[in-house]
Design a protein around this motif. Structure first.
Motif, PDB file in Angstrom:
ATOM      1  N   LEU A 172      19.310  -1.883  -0.518  1.00  0.00           N
ATOM      2  CA  LEU A 172      18.561  -2.827  -1.347  1.00  0.00           C
ATOM      3  C   LEU A 172      17.433  -3.469  -0.533  1.00  0.00           C
ATOM      4  N   PHE A 173      17.737  -3.899   0.687  1.00  0.00           N
ATOM      5  CA  PHE A 173      16.729  -4.499   1.564  1.00  0.00           C
ATOM      6  C   PHE A 173      15.572  -3.525   1.793  1.00  0.00           C
ATOM      7  N   ARG A 174      15.910  -2.260   1.970  1.00  0.00           N
ATOM      8  CA  ARG A 174      14.871  -1.266   2.261  1.00  0.00           C
ATOM      9  C   ARG A 174      14.055  -0.887   1.031  1.00  0.00           C
ATOM     10  N   SER A 175      14.508  -1.272  -0.152  1.00  0.00           N
ATOM     11  CA  SER A 175      13.736  -0.978  -1.364  1.00  0.00           C
ATOM     12  C   SER A 175      12.695  -2.057  -1.668  1.00  0.00           C
ATOM     13  N   VAL A 176      12.731  -3.150  -0.910  1.00  0.00           N
ATOM     14  CA  VAL A 176      11.812  -4.274  -1.153  1.00  0.00           C
ATOM     15  C   VAL A 176      10.376  -3.890  -0.767  1.00  0.00           C
ATOM     16  N   VAL A 177       9.429  -4.352  -1.563  1.00  0.00           N
ATOM     17  CA  VAL A 177       8.001  -4.178  -1.268  1.00  0.00           C
ATOM     18  C   VAL A 177       7.419  -5.534  -0.900  1.00  0.00           C
ATOM     19  N   VAL A 220      12.608  -7.029   9.719  1.00  0.00           N
ATOM     20  CA  VAL A 220      11.751  -5.856   9.930  1.00  0.00           C
ATOM     21  C   VAL A 220      10.299  -6.324  10.019  1.00  0.00           C
ATOM     22  N   ASP A 221       9.622  -5.874  11.073  1.00  0.00           N
ATOM     23  CA  ASP A 221       8.191  -6.137  11.238  1.00  0.00           C
ATOM     24  C   ASP A 221       7.401  -5.027  10.552  1.00  0.00           C
ATOM     25  N   GLY A 222       6.552  -5.396   9.598  1.00  0.00           N
ATOM     26  CA  GLY A 222       5.688  -4.433   8.933  1.00  0.00           C
ATOM     27  C   GLY A 222       4.243  -4.662   9.309  1.00  0.00           C
ATOM     28  N   PRO A 223       3.310  -4.021   8.578  1.00  0.00           N
ATOM     29  CA  PRO A 223       1.886  -4.229   8.854  1.00  0.00           C
ATOM     30  C   PRO A 223       1.436  -5.619   8.388  1.00  0.00           C
ATOM     31  N   ARG A 224       1.215  -6.529   9.329  1.00  0.00           N
ATOM     32  CA  ARG A 224       0.736  -7.887   9.042  1.00  0.00           C
ATOM     33  C   ARG A 224       1.761  -8.733   8.295  1.00  0.00           C
ATOM     34  N   SER A 266       0.826  -1.221   0.000  1.00  0.00           N
ATOM     35  CA  SER A 266       0.000   0.000   0.000  1.00  0.00           C
ATOM     36  C   SER A 266       0.857   1.266   0.000  1.00  0.00           C
ATOM     37  N   GLU A 267       2.155   1.127   0.329  1.00  0.00           N
ATOM     38  CA  GLU A 267       3.062   2.285   0.402  1.00  0.00           C
ATOM     39  C   GLU A 267       3.948   2.421  -0.836  1.00  0.00           C
ATOM     40  N   THR A 272      -4.721 -10.292   0.996  1.00  0.00           N
ATOM     41  CA  THR A 272      -5.862 -10.292   1.920  1.00  0.00           C
ATOM     42  C   THR A 272      -6.234 -11.694   2.404  1.00  0.00           C
ATOM     43  N   THR A 273      -5.566 -12.726   1.883  1.00  0.00           N
ATOM     44  CA  THR A 273      -5.881 -14.099   2.297  1.00  0.00           C
ATOM     45  C   THR A 273      -5.494 -14.321   3.751  1.00  0.00           C
ATOM     46  N   PRO A 274      -6.403 -14.829   4.585  1.00  0.00           N
ATOM     47  CA  PRO A 274      -6.041 -15.117   5.980  1.00  0.00           C
ATOM     48  C   PRO A 274      -4.901 -16.140   6.046  1.00  0.00           C
ATOM     49  N   MET A 275      -3.898 -15.854   6.861  1.00  0.00           N
ATOM     50  CA  MET A 275      -2.758 -16.753   7.021  1.00  0.00           C
ATOM     51  C   MET A 275      -2.325 -16.760   8.475  1.00  0.00           C
TER      52      MET A 275
END
Length: 205
Positions: free
Chosen positions: A161-166, A133-137, A23-24, A171-174
């Motif tokens: 390079l690591f910080r450029s990753v998306v 790195v912990d992101g949103p979900r 989303s970012e 939305t699938t429950p996991m």
């Protein structure tokens, strides 16, 4: 597995400097789509997919860059709590069982582990850095080896390079800790992924 909840571990500017949630991401930038992660194309970047023998499932993405290798794995994570604190403890235990050594430190991405892992032929040891790195979900783990494990200049390039990753959580429950599905880019789908490397059992966090 502990029932203790830990806060998320991420750089304070993660939302604007990465690693990014889908989303970012820049909506007009072209990306290499690998399913659970997307990468910005770079002329001097080689991408290898690590494939589980038997079911041919892609279990990791390995990036060769700046004389180094960055292995990436995206995992589902809780919405409010982080995984990196507990996963670091498990990595320490796993490496000690192999006869290796670890040292905790803090870098540009936050807490990390530097490890000396015995080589399979018992000759010397391999140096690696474990970052996360912990992101949103989601949780993104990286294993850095080669020049970036010992050379600050190469390390800065691989961290960027690591910080450029998306990360594309979807939305699938996991369940938390499940590997977010990865796949071969559409441009080479149906063919063998360039540099695809068979591995043993899927790596677990």
């Amino acid at each position: 597995m502990s029932d203790t909840e830990h806060p998320k571990s991420a750089p304070a500017d993660r939302a604007t400097a990465g690693p990014f949630d889908d989303s970012e991401a820049n909506p007009v930038r072209p990306y290499v789509d690998l399913g659970g992660i997307k990468l910005v194309p770079r002329a001097d970047l080689a991408v290898r997919l690590e494939v589980e023998e038997g079911n041919k499932r892609v279990v990791a993405v390995a990036l060769d860059y700046a004389g180094s290798t960055l292995q990436l794995q995206p995992f589902a994570a809780p919405r409010s709590s982080g995984l990196w604190h507990e996963i670091r403890e498990q990595i320490v235990q796993q490496i000690e069982k192999q006869g290796g050594r670890t040292a905790a430190s803090t870098g540009s991405l936050g807490p990390e582990l530097r490890a000396e892992i015995p080589a399979p032929d018992a000759k010397g040891a391999r140096i690696a850095r474990f970052v996360g790195v912990d992101g949103p979900r989601w949780f993104l783990r990286g294993v850095i080896s080669g020049e970036a494990a010992v050379n600050p200049e190469a390390a800065a390039k691989v961290e960027e390079l690591f910080r450029s990753v998306v990360v594309v959580r979807g939305t699938t429950p996991m369940p938390p800790r499940d590997l977010i599905p990865l796949h071969v880019p559409a441009s080479v789908a149906g063919a063998t992924a360039p540099g695809a490397t068979p591995t043993g059992p899927a790596a677990q966090v």
